[in-house]
Design an enzyme around this catalytic site. Structure first.
Site, PDB file in Angstrom:
ATOM      1  N   ASP A 414      18.879  47.558 -52.767  1.00  0.00           N
ATOM      2  CA  ASP A 414      18.185  46.887 -53.851  1.00  0.00           C
ATOM      3  C   ASP A 414      18.890  45.554 -54.111  1.00  0.00           C
ATOM      4  OD1 ASP A 414      16.480  46.513 -56.106  1.00  0.00           O
ATOM      5  OD2 ASP A 414      18.068  47.272 -57.406  1.00  0.00           O
ATOM      6  N   GLU A 505      15.867  41.328 -71.695  1.00  0.00           N
ATOM      7  CA  GLU A 505      15.381  41.136 -73.056  1.00  0.00           C
ATOM      8  C   GLU A 505      16.497  40.634 -73.973  1.00  0.00           C
ATOM      9  OE1 GLU A 505      11.515  43.865 -73.720  1.00  0.00           O
ATOM     10  OE2 GLU A 505      13.407  44.771 -74.334  1.00  0.00           O
ATOM     11  N   ARG A 601      15.914  34.448 -62.264  1.00  0.00           N
ATOM     12  CA  ARG A 601      14.819  35.360 -62.581  1.00  0.00           C
ATOM     13  C   ARG A 601      13.924  34.670 -63.604  1.00  0.00           C
ATOM     14  NH1 ARG A 601      15.809  40.874 -61.712  1.00  0.00           N
ATOM     15  NH2 ARG A 601      14.852  41.441 -63.686  1.00  0.00           N
ATOM     16  N   ARG A 796       8.598  42.105 -54.007  1.00  0.00           N
ATOM     17  CA  ARG A 796       7.452  42.631 -54.750  1.00  0.00           C
ATOM     18  C   ARG A 796       7.159  44.078 -54.342  1.00  0.00           C
ATOM     19  NH1 ARG A 796       7.191  39.314 -59.011  1.00  0.00           N
ATOM     20  NH2 ARG A 796       6.239  37.294 -58.629  1.00  0.00           N
ATOM     21  N   LYS A 802       9.222  51.270 -51.288  1.00  0.00           N
ATOM     22  CA  LYS A 802      10.597  51.302 -50.793  1.00  0.00           C
ATOM     23  C   LYS A 802      10.842  52.564 -49.970  1.00  0.00           C
ATOM     24  CE  LYS A 802      12.743  48.603 -54.546  1.00  0.00           C
ATOM     25  NZ  LYS A 802      13.823  48.568 -55.553  1.00  0.00           N
ATOM     26  N   ASP A 823      20.754  50.917 -57.835  1.00  0.00           N
ATOM     27  CA  ASP A 823      21.371  51.239 -59.113  1.00  0.00           C
ATOM     28  C   ASP A 823      20.379  51.687 -60.177  1.00  0.00           C
ATOM     29  OD1 ASP A 823      21.400  48.372 -61.222  1.00  0.00           O
ATOM     30  OD2 ASP A 823      20.172  48.658 -59.442  1.00  0.00           O
ATOM     31  N   ASP A 827      14.982  52.967 -57.660  1.00  0.00           N
ATOM     32  CA  ASP A 827      15.592  53.123 -56.338  1.00  0.00           C
ATOM     33  C   ASP A 827      15.759  54.585 -55.941  1.00  0.00           C
ATOM     34  OD1 ASP A 827      15.970  50.298 -56.167  1.00  0.00           O
ATOM     35  OD2 ASP A 827      17.732  50.493 -57.451  1.00  0.00           O
TER      36      ASP A 827
END
Length: 1088
Positions: A414, A505, A601, A796, A802, A823, A827
């Site tokens: 990841d 956030e 990001r 994406r 995955k 993590d 995942d």
């Protein structure tokens, strides 16, 4: 429904006969009958006992024996033992029964002890004290006696004894704070909300007077999903129905924090709780070494059958001479003469099978299990893999895959939180296309860091304030005073700490705070913010449209003090741009693309103003969807989709997620070790590509091949365009590239020319093509391209995609060993799918670590875990396995050769005690110590020189070539042992008393014992030579087991002075041989 949004039973609840649905349950709160006139059939639910143990007192013996005899070697020795008992065989049943009994007993004790620990843990939980509210009083009970429908009181810092619907708390606003570290590892606080109409019932008397029923789904393991509704009955009023979701469910195993007490009603108990369901059904992974062991066992079974067949045949050839068949001193009985020849041949065949059966290493499984279990502690004890920040080290969840760490070919990782720190920092934003960024400028010698905005052009003041208000309102951040939060340390100058499950956030809220808009918290459904003028603004929070990975956005609907209704939405650009005015996109898109290329990001922010009529419609649809017990998520998603439309774009944010320490060096080392690294992430392509360059997954010389929406297009011809690109890339990488000569292992590492980038939508076209024939071979072509690329970036990606990628590579030709590392909860699917799953103890919770095979604090620790620990574990267990087969062949080949000198009479060469103890004690312990402590190469060298990893890759030490080498070596040494002893006696002088005079002195003629002594001494000498490489306690390794052998011979009364003297002088294995010499002479004077 009335104007307040309250649903009445007459509006939404069907009649009694329609309430029963498949997959739902009805819970009566407090077991208080709703109505005497309504027919209610009580449902049966399980009790609250937790059972994680595998066995009981009554089924332990049969169940454990059944599981153990499913193994080939154990079942084989059981058959041999039964043959020895039934048929007249040359060896005692003890020779097979005792080793088998030892192996079965040791394994049963180990598994029984582990299960006893589970029983003890279960009893601690089941016998713990809880308080139930009955008849307006608190009644103390054991946890296992809780029933569905009981009202339970839980106090601060206590764990919830079962899954509860939150009814009321000591807090006025009906909230409580919970940590779920024991469930998903997340140490942050989560806020849960009581049912709106029961928040005032905060005493035993009030809560006991509640009359209500709960309808909810049947138990399912997803921790974050719950669908239900509560129907509250009041005297002389219509029943009221309220929706229930995950925010109302308190899970067993979670802990109540910063709240004095709560009341909840039990809905799921015992083995039906989500915690219990999550610990069931985890698939068992098998290592490649186990498969090699099974293949080698089959070869040795064939050797065994061949030996028995040859000896049986030659016996009857020998007995074809009447003198040999029935000599004068051993005439046959009448019964023997009348026995069918075929039956006699079959019996003889079984006898030879029993005679040679020790070629199969019965104790190998136990030794391998002990080696894996004990060896796994070295990972946990590794101080270099200890992280000071989180005060934790590496964790081994399963020891069955230690050697697989040395065989990895593909690493799937990841990005966020794995390659990066997942520690977000607000960098900049753009409003209506104008860039805003913090500036650090020197003005008259003063450093200014938190002052005015640095802007490139400027948006209107009202738009700036609208954007910053959106950042302050569109989130799920909670505020708690810094001194009240366990484990969270706020800044000294801050009076509060932001709490959220998402670091993004918190970064955005802190970013707005820098620019003068501060979020002050939520109180009684009102969000408070302080603006740039230091004025407090109040907004009524009406609805939260929660984030989910499919929508990739979240929204809030708020009402201002003036009555204006606003919807604020933030999310990924691909999710926001299709839902805003198209003419507003371009000016913001430029900044989003540039920020993504810089590795930031990005999130886009939009809003729209609602009329009262529009809001009423949305409110009604949302409440109807929330009340649904069936397909609630689909109905909610449909309402979200309709609500988040025709918005206006305000701007975008850029947040930096820095690379983890040494992540680039780790990826370089993995590449040098011959591993391919694939990055699977949900981030957008530009951000992920920038991160891949930063962590050196892509080099500046790498030619990138793209299979994305940008290159494929979104037209109706996209499948045709995809087909063209696949053929083009296939031609470039495979057809036009000359084949390497020389058979270099993992020869793709010689070139780092190509890297592949693919996004989720294009991957869906490849893995799920349409039915026409032109797209049927997409997957094969795509896989061939991927395998030729040195690095692959999949952006994406949904969690399921995955796992599909990992499964696709895992099932390719050759079954390469795959490793997944991540993590977050997204995942888990790929971690479970890969051969080896690694979890990072990160900031997105511990679900990945909990579901993994191994857990490490940082990505950089993967380097040592694979290159050092993995390499050594594989070498150790490979030697262990090969040595077991080799030593048993050395041991049993003289037994086979001896048959040529005893007329194939099935006479055993070794004493029964030797046969029994050879595998159990004399040869198992030395190799076990070797397989735990061997370091043929220094750990620092293994870590610094990754190419050493390739020397043991592809299961190199357990292939047929080394196996045959060990087999021929065992056969050669077996010949030397037998004929060396045999010819040693050819030059002896036989005396009248039956003794012989040899170079070693006067002694009795005992070819059988001397063969065993040679084999035993050589096995210990072999181990001693190997131990000389190790930095271990040599007296323990070089003297301990030989001394044990000598003591055994003394006790047995078969010890030979000449043997001990020869062992001392020739092999130098036992400095205490002189002592044993004299003891043996005193104990057995008749031998000399």
């Amino acid at each position: 429904m009335d104007g307040s949004g309250t649903f009445h039973l007459t509006d939404t609840i069907p009649c009694a006969g329609e309430e029963k649905r498949v997959g739902t349950r009805t819970v009566v709160v407090g077991h208080r009958t709703v109505s005497e006139t309504d027919a209610y059939v009580a449902q049966k639910f399980c009790d609250n006992r937790i059972v994680s143990s595998k066995y009981t007192i009554w089924n332990f013996l049969p169940k454990n024996l059944f599981e153990q005899f499913r193994r080939i070697a154990n079942f084989y020795f059981l058959i041999i033992f039964l043959v020895q008992v039934i048929v007249d065989t040359p060896t005692s049943p003890i020779t097979s029964g005792l080793p088998l009994f030892f192996v079965i007993t040791v394994t049963a004790i180990k598994q029984g002890y582990e299960d006893w620990l589970r029983h003890r843990a279960d009893n601690e939980v089941n016998k713990s004290t809880v308080f139930i509210v009955e008849n307006a009083k608190q009644v103390q009970k054991e946890s296992e006696k809780i029933k569905v429908g009981d009202i339970v009181e839980v106090k601060a810092d206590e764990t919830f004894p079962c899954d509860l619907i939150f009814l009321a708390s000591s807090s006025v606003d009906g909230t409580c704070y919970v940590t779920t570290a024991s469930l998903d590892g997340e140490s942050n606080f989560k806020t849960h909300y009581a049912v709106r109409d029961t928040t005032v019932l905060c005493t035993d008397e009030a809560i006991d007077a509640l009359t209500a029923t709960i309808e909810c789904e049947q138990p399912q393991p997803d921790l974050y999903k719950f669908v239900g509704r509560i129907i509250i009955y009041r005297s002389n009023q219509e029943p009221i129905a309220r929706s229930l979701g995950p925010e109302n469910l308190l899970l067993k195993g979670a802990t109540l924090k910063n709240t004095k007490k709560i009341y909840g009603v039990a809905v799921y108990t015992g083995m039906e709780t989500k915690m219990a369901l999550n610990y069931q059904g985890k698939s068992q992974k098998r290592s490649a070494v186990e498969k090699s062991i099974n293949a080698f066992l089959i070869v040795y079974l064939c050797i065994l059958l061949s030996k028995a067949t040859v000896c049986t045949t030659l016996k009857y050839v020998w007995q074809s001479n009447p003198f040999n068949d029935e000599p004068w001193y051993n005439e046959k009985t009448k019964k023997e003469r009348e026995t069918f020849k075929v039956l006699r041949m079959f019996t003889d065949f079984l006898s030879f099978m029993v005679l040679f059966n020790f070629i199969i290493p019965v104790s190998m499984y136990v030794t391998v299990e002990m080696q894996k279990f004990l060896g796994s502690f070295f990972i946990s004890w590794d101080k270099e893999m200890y992280d000071e920040e989180i005060k934790e080290g590496a964790l081994v969840n399963t020891s069955d895959l230690n050697e697989e760490l040395g065989q990895v070919e593909f690493v799937f990782t990841d990005k966020t939180g794995t390659l990066t720190e997942n520690s977000m920092e607000f960098i900049e934003c753009c409003i209506d296309g104008h860039k805003y960024k913090d500036c650090i400028s020197e003005v008259d010698g003063f450093s200014q860091t938190d002052g005015p905005l640095k802007y490139y052009g400027k948006a209107e003041k009202s738009r700036e304030e609208l954007f910053l208000r959106a950042l302050c309102l569109c989130h799920t951040v909670q505020i708690k005073e810094a001194d009240q939060v366990d484990g969270l340390i706020g800044h000294p100058e801050c009076k509060h700490t932001y709490i959220s499950s998402s670091p993004d956030e918190i970064a955005l809220v802190k970013g707005a705070e820098k620019y003068g808009f501060t979020f002050l918290g939520l109180e009684n459904d009102f969000m408070k913010i302080r603006n740039q003028k230091n004025e407090t603004e109040m907004y009524q929070l009406l609805h939260i449209l929660n984030f989910d990975p499919v929508r990739r956005r979240m929204s809030v609907i708020v009402r201002t003090i003036t009555g204006k209704l606003l919807l604020f939405c933030k999310g990924a650009d691909s999710s926001i741009f299709p839902r805003v005015q198209q003419e507003e996109i371009q000016q913001t898109k430029v900044h989003v693309d540039r920020n993504a290329m810089d590795g930031y990001r990005t999130l886009c922010v939009a809003f729209k103003e609602l009329t009262q009529k529009e809001y009423d419609k949305i409110d009604r649809q949302l409440n109807e969807a929330k009340m649904a017990l069936q397909d609630r998520e689909e109905k909610m998603a449909k309402v979200f989709e309709d609500t988040e439309a025709d918005m206006h774009l305000i701007g975008a944010t850029a947040v930096e997620d820095r690379l983890q320490e040494q992540s680039a060096e780790t990826i370089e080392a993995l590449h040098a070790a011959g591993m391919k690294v694939w990055v699977l992430t949900g981030d957008k392509m530009e951000t992920a590509k920038s991160t891949c360059y930063a962590c050196r997954l892509f080099q500046t010389s790498t030619e990138l091949l793209e299979l994305t929406v940008k290159t494929v297009g979104e037209s109706e011809r996209k499948e045709d365009r995809l087909h063209e690109l696949l053929l083009e890339y296939h031609k470039k990488l495979i057809q036009d590239v000359p084949k390497h000569r020389g058979g270099l292992k993992r020869s793709w590492t010689l070139s780092q020319d190509y890297g592949l980038i693919i996004d989720g939508s294009t991957l869906s076209l490849i893995l799920n093509p349409s039915q026409d024939s032109s797209s049927s071979n997409y997957k094969n072509i795509f896989l061939q391209i991927c395998l030729k690329c040195t690095a692959v970036l999949c952006c994406r990606m949904a969690p399921l995609q995955k796992a599909q990628i990992v499964r696709m590579v895992k099932n390719t030709k050759g079954s390469p060993i795959t490793l997944s590392i991540g993590d977050g909860a997204n995942d888990v699917s790929m971690i479970l799918e890969a051969h080896v799953g690694i979890g990072i103890k990160g900031k997105e919770g511990r679900q990945a670590a909990r579901n993994s095979d191994y857990a490490v604090p940082k990505f950089k620790h993967l380097r040592k875990l694979l290159l050092a620990h993995g390499h050594l574990y594989y070498v150790r267990i490979a030697h262990l396995v090969q040595y077991f087969f080799y030593k048993n062949l050395c041991f049993i080949l003289p037994q086979f050769l001896y048959q040529f000198f005893c007329g194939f009479s099935q006479q055993p060469l070794y004493d029964a005690a030797y046969l029994t103890m050879y595998n159990i004690c004399f040869t198992s312990l030395p190799i076990l110590a070797y397989s735990l402590l061997e370091q043929h190469i220094n750990i620092d060298t293994l870590t610094s020189d990754p190419q050493l990893y390739m020397k043991v890759s592809d299961n190199a030490m357990l292939q047929w070539r080394p196996f045959l080498y060990w087999t021929f070596l065992g056969a050669f040494e077996g010949l030397v042992f037998f004929f060396g002893v045999y010819f040693l006696f050819q030059n002896s002088s036989l005396e009248d008393n039956g003794k012989i005079l040899t170079a070693f002195g006067v002694r009795k003629l005992d070819l059988r014992n001397d063969c065993f002594h040679c084999v035993g001494v050589h096995r210990h000498s072999e181990a001693s030579i190997r131990y000389s490489i190790l930095d271990v306690d040599e007296p323990l390794c070089d003297m301990g087991l030989p001394c044990l052998l000598c003591v055994f011979l003394v006790l047995l009364g078969r010890s030979h002075l000449a043997f001990l003297e020869a062992a001392k002088n020739v092999f130098c294995i036992c400095p205490y041989a002189d002592f044993c010499f004299h003891v043996a002479g005193n104990n057995s004077p008749d031998l000399y």
